[in-house]
Every structure is written in C-alpha cells, then in structure tokens.
Design an enzyme around this catalytic site. Structure first.
Site, mmCIF file in Angstrom:
data_model
loop_
_atom_site.group_PDB
_atom_site.id
_atom_site.type_symbol
_atom_site.label_atom_id
_atom_site.label_comp_id
_atom_site.label_asym_id
_atom_site.label_seq_id
_atom_site.Cartn_x
_atom_site.Cartn_y
_atom_site.Cartn_z
ATOM 1 N N HIS A 132 59.459 -35.424 -5.728
ATOM 2 C CA HIS A 132 58.058 -35.248 -5.720
ATOM 3 C C HIS A 132 57.224 -35.751 -6.664
ATOM 4 O O HIS A 132 56.664 -34.911 -7.650
ATOM 5 C CB HIS A 132 57.888 -33.539 -5.684
ATOM 6 C CG HIS A 132 58.718 -32.664 -4.760
ATOM 7 N ND1 HIS A 132 58.812 -31.437 -4.682
ATOM 8 C CD2 HIS A 132 59.438 -33.266 -3.642
ATOM 9 C CE1 HIS A 132 59.550 -30.975 -3.528
ATOM 10 N NE2 HIS A 132 59.780 -32.157 -3.036
ATOM 11 N N GLU A 170 50.780 -28.885 4.676
ATOM 12 C CA GLU A 170 49.299 -28.610 4.658
ATOM 13 C C GLU A 170 48.405 -29.814 4.669
ATOM 14 O O GLU A 170 48.707 -30.926 4.294
ATOM 15 C CB GLU A 170 48.947 -27.908 3.396
ATOM 16 C CG GLU A 170 49.969 -26.712 3.166
ATOM 17 C CD GLU A 170 49.417 -25.875 2.149
ATOM 18 O OE1 GLU A 170 48.557 -26.392 1.035
ATOM 19 O OE2 GLU A 170 49.977 -24.720 2.001
ATOM 20 N N TYR A 188 45.427 -24.440 -5.104
ATOM 21 C CA TYR A 188 46.170 -24.327 -3.794
ATOM 22 C C TYR A 188 47.252 -23.554 -3.548
ATOM 23 O O TYR A 188 47.818 -23.723 -2.392
ATOM 24 C CB TYR A 188 45.945 -25.859 -3.426
ATOM 25 C CG TYR A 188 44.732 -26.416 -3.029
ATOM 26 C CD1 TYR A 188 43.911 -26.386 -1.982
ATOM 27 C CD2 TYR A 188 43.886 -26.954 -4.523
ATOM 28 C CE1 TYR A 188 42.761 -26.862 -1.871
ATOM 29 C CE2 TYR A 188 42.456 -27.377 -4.234
ATOM 30 C CZ TYR A 188 42.151 -27.056 -2.755
ATOM 31 O OH TYR A 188 40.622 -27.616 -3.008
#
Ligand code: HEC
Length: 478
Positions: A247, A339, A349
């Site tokens: 990530h 998303e 978020y």
C-alpha cells in the site's frame, strides 16, 4: 465475439472443476477464494491460473506452499487448519484448473469487439513491455511516458510501438508492491519538460535489521534521453519509514501551483487516522516541495504538514474533473470495500473505522459503515474490483463519454465508465472485461483512450479503437 469468448472462458473453467477432485474445489472456495478469487483469478493472493508461478509448480511444491504458507507475503500456513488429504486435493484442484485454463489465446483474439451503450470498439495492441507497467501519461497525441514498477524504468514511448529508456530515474525500492509508481507532467511541460514521479524509496539506516521505506516524490527535467535537475521534493525521515511492502499509493495530480499525491496506509491500518503519520493520506505540496500555508493541518502541533485528507486506505487512482476541477480518487479497499471518493480539504475518509469491506477470510472488520465526521464514498464496490488508475474523458472523439470517469479494476479485469453528475453516480457501464488486470487508463490530448493491462506479468498497452457496426471506421451507434 465478446459473448462467445466469455462462454468459452466459462466452459473451459468449469471443465476444470468437473475433472478435479470435488473436495478440492470445496476446500478452495471455503479457505482460499477470499484471497485468490472465486475463479482463481487472484486478488490479495496470487493469480493461480495464469502462466506465472511465483513458487515451484510441481504438485509437491504447491502442497508445501499451502502447508507452510508464505508468511511474510500474506499467504497463511494451512498445515494445522487442513488435513494432509484436503491439502492434496486443493493442490490438485489448482493444478487442473491451471492446465485447463485456455487463456490468454481464446479471449485475446485481436479482433474481439466490445459492444457498449454508445460505441463498439476493439483493442489495438500498441506495445508489450517486459514487466508490469504501473502508469501511463500522454505528452501529446502520439508520445507518452510509462513507468515499469519493478525495474524502475521510465519509458518515453510512441504509439507507433517504439520507445526508449530515460535514464537518471531514482533508485526504487522494489519491495512487493513498491517500485516506480506514477508519472505526471508539469502543466507547462511543453516549455519546461518537467515531470514528477512517485516511487517507493528505501531509507538507509545501518542500525535496522531489515529494509524500511516509504513513498517519495521526485521532480526532474527531461533532456534528450536523460533526467536532469533531479530532486526529491517529498520523502520521509527514518522515523516514518516502514518495512511493509504494501500500500504505497501513489498517484499524482499536478496543477499550476500544487502537487497532490496519495500514500496508502502501508498495511498499518490505524495509521490512516493518525495525523502525525504520512501514510494513509492524500497530500498537497507546492511544486518545489514546500508546504502550502493553507494546508488543513499546518497549524496543528505534531501533525504531518503536507496532509490534505486522511483515513485513506490505498488510493491508487487520482484525477481532476475537467470541468468542475474537483479532485477524485479511487481507493483500493479490503475485500468488498473499494471506493470512489470526492477528495476535499481536511476531510476524514474513515478507514479503518468505517468501511464496507471485510477481512479477506470473510470475517467482519467492523460493522460500522457510517460515522459522524467521516465521509461516505460516492460509490463502493462489493465484490471488490481492485481499483487502480482513473482518468476523466475530455475530447471530441468519444463525445458521448465527455467528462465521464474511467475506472480500472485489476482482480476483476475491468474497465468501467462512470458518469457522475452533482457528486452522484448516475450511470455506470462495463467497457472491457476479462482481458487482464487493468492497472491504468489515460486519455491523450487528442482524445484517444489507452489502457495498460498486466497479463503474464507483462505490461500490455492497448488503444480503444472505435468501430461501426459492420466492423470498421469510426461511427457512433445512434
Ligand atoms: C490471506 C490471504 C490468502 C489466503 C487465505 C490464501 N492465500 Fe495463497 N497466497 C496468498 C499470497 C499473498 C500469495 C503470494 C505469496 C508470494 O508472493 O510469494 C499466495 C500464494 C499462493 C500460492 C503460490 C502461487 C504461486 O504463484 O507460486 C499457492 C499455490 C497458494 N497461495 C494456494 C493457496 C491455497 C490452496 C489456499 C487455501 C487453502 C490459499 N492459498 C489461501 C494469500 C493467501
């Protein structure tokens, strides 16, 4: 053609199921599909039916992988959870499925026609790169830049199929998902030849037992076949470097004053909510790397000053709407939690406090999908498609798609068209399916659409070529 191919794909796959031991498939669906995909197509775990084996492919070697796992890469060990017999059955199921899988030839017929609401098109192969291409960005109608993740190569390509390597790129940390990531042009590129690169950078600290690093942002000017005036305009201190290979983000959007970029939470979920940490955020800096004085957390003691938004898991798509100027992102979520977000200053978020996703083994992560003070996605994908790059259509050639967002899906092997009006998705359509892992999409200044697909670990670049119903030319379906 599209449907025929799809049927061929299904029948070849179910053929695999019938000839494999039935228990193998049951074990697979129960214990493995969460990571490797219900059709073995991959996801968090490796694709098990492509031509690539990361480990040895003998039945015995597969059994060993399943027994012992690949713990540091996220593949659990099953030697206590499954019996020796079950492990053998599931290994056989994988072997048979792989050998019966007739891809890529069957549905990569180059005449394959995709029929969509407004247009028919096929995919023209422009180029095949030796390994995974992470990003493409167009310079003009014919020329583009492309980044190769694992090698760190930056290519200067032409749609005639030629390309050259640009030297002087940063040394990348090729650790799992890390490597050379996005490339963006300065908005005055035509005059100054300046580009920005996002990459995984290793911090060098001799006291560490293992390598550690973080996403960094690099700026340079292209001069002939090399980069000059190179500098990192964003990189972290050793305190923030992490050993994880997961990530990194990281997409870039540059305008005349600011550079926006994303960093994923690097697999450390709570960091996404921690304003003292750079990971799990979208950042905003000036084009020279300095911090804008109106960034949302500049005055908050100990906050990481470049943060623009937080609570972001792994945003791998970032683009500006051509009309409204809004910044949009796609976030690669957990299972069932991808998303599309509208990115606005200072907002949270929600990751990992709220999410529509679940753990890869199917257990729930949290039952909260909403919380005051946390943003809702504009759209979320259950099941996940493994979102990556996005772009908006802006041009004359595909005028019915004007301002629509293109969303890529890696595990689902998809390109989607998403029409957003007043912050709502009002129309969505699948444009490409089952052609390989779509990692990036780019609209060129001439209004042509290109996608970058990873198949067999190689980067395949395609152009969408519009057809009329009889198979040629450029006409719209009325
Ligand atoms: C939590 C996620 C997860 C689950 C559950 C999982 N795997 Fe994996 N698996 C992975 C990852 C990640 C890798 C890639 C490891 C690497 O990069 O070396 C992998 C790799 C493998 C490989 C090696 C693939 C290759 O290309 O060499 C096999 C075989 C495999 N898994 C089988 C299974 C089977 C069978 C099950 C179920 C019993 C299972 N896995 C469950 C995550 C998972």
């Amino acid at each position: 053609m599209k449907y025929l191919s799809f049927i061929l794909f299904c029948s070849s796959w179910s053929g695999a199921v019938f000839s494999a031991p039935p228990n193998g498939e049951q074990v697979y669906q129960q214990y493995c599909a969460g990571c490797h995909g219900p059709q073995l197509q991959g996801g968090l775990g490796a694709n098990l039916i492509d031509d690539v084996w990361l480990h040895e492919d003998s039945e015995q070697a597969i059994i060993e992988t399943i027994r012992n796992g690949v713990i540091d890469k996220g593949m659990p060990a099953f030697k206590t959870g499954l019996t020796q017999e079950q492990i053998k059955q599931v290994a056989q199921f994988i072997k048979v499925s792989k050998s019966a899988n007739t891809t890529p030839e069957v549905f990569l017929d180059k005449n394959q026609i995709f029929t969509t609401k407004h247009y028919q098109f096929n995919l023209k192969l422009i180029n095949v790169f030796d390994s995974l291409i992470w990003a493409i960005t167009f310079i003009n109608a014919n020329e583009y830049l492309a980044t190769e993740r694992d090698t760190g190569n930056l290519y200067y390509g032409n749609i005639d199929g030629s390309y050259r390597i640009i030297t002087g790129t940063p040394k990348v940390w090729n650790n799992d998902q890390g490597g050379l990531l996005d490339v963006a042009l300065d908005i005055n590129f035509a005059n100054n030849q300046i580009i920005y690169l996002a990459y995984a950078k290793e911090n060098i600290n001799s006291t560490w037992q293992q390598a550690q690093g973080m996403t960094a942002i690099f700026k340079a000017r292209i001069e002939g076949n090399k980069l000059v005036d190179q500098q990192d305009i964003f990189s972290v201190d050793d305190t923030f470097a992490l050993p994880s290979g997961r990530h990194f983000g990281s997409r870039l959007v540059a305008d005349n004053n600011y550079l926006y970029f994303s960093i994923g939470e690097r697999g450390i979920r709570p960091d996404a909510q921690d304003l003292t940490k750079p990971n799990g955020k979208i950042h905003r800096i000036h084009l020279d790397g300095s911090i804008p004085s109106d960034n949302p957390f500049v005055n908050q003691a100990s906050a990481y000053k470049s943060i623009w938004t937080y609570g972001n898991r792994n945003p791998q798509g970032l683009a500006r709407h051509p009309n409204t100027g809004e910044l949009w992102s796609t976030e690669h979520g957990p299972k069932g939690g991808d998303e599309i977000n509208l990115i606005s200053k200072g907002l949270n978020y929600g990751w990992p406090v709220i999410t529509y996703g679940m753990n890869y083994d199917g257990t729930s992560m949290t039952n909260k999908t909403h919380m005051p003070g946390m943003e809702q996605p504009i759209r979320y994908y259950v099941p996940s498609i493994a979102t990556s790059g996005i772009d908006f259509y802006n041009g004359d050639k595909w005028s019915k798609w004007q301002n629509n967002m293109f969303v890529t899906g890696m595990s689902a092997q998809e390109l989607r068209r998403v029409k957003i009006v007043n912050k709502q998705v009002v129309e969505e359509e699948l444009l490409v399916k089952n052609f390989g892992r779509v990692r990036d999409v780019a609209v060129s200044p001439s209004g042509d659409i290109y996608i970058m697909i990873t198949r067999d670990h190689k980067g395949h670049m395609y152009k969408l070529e519009k057809l009329n119903k009889s198979g040629n030319n450029q006409q719209e379906i009325p």
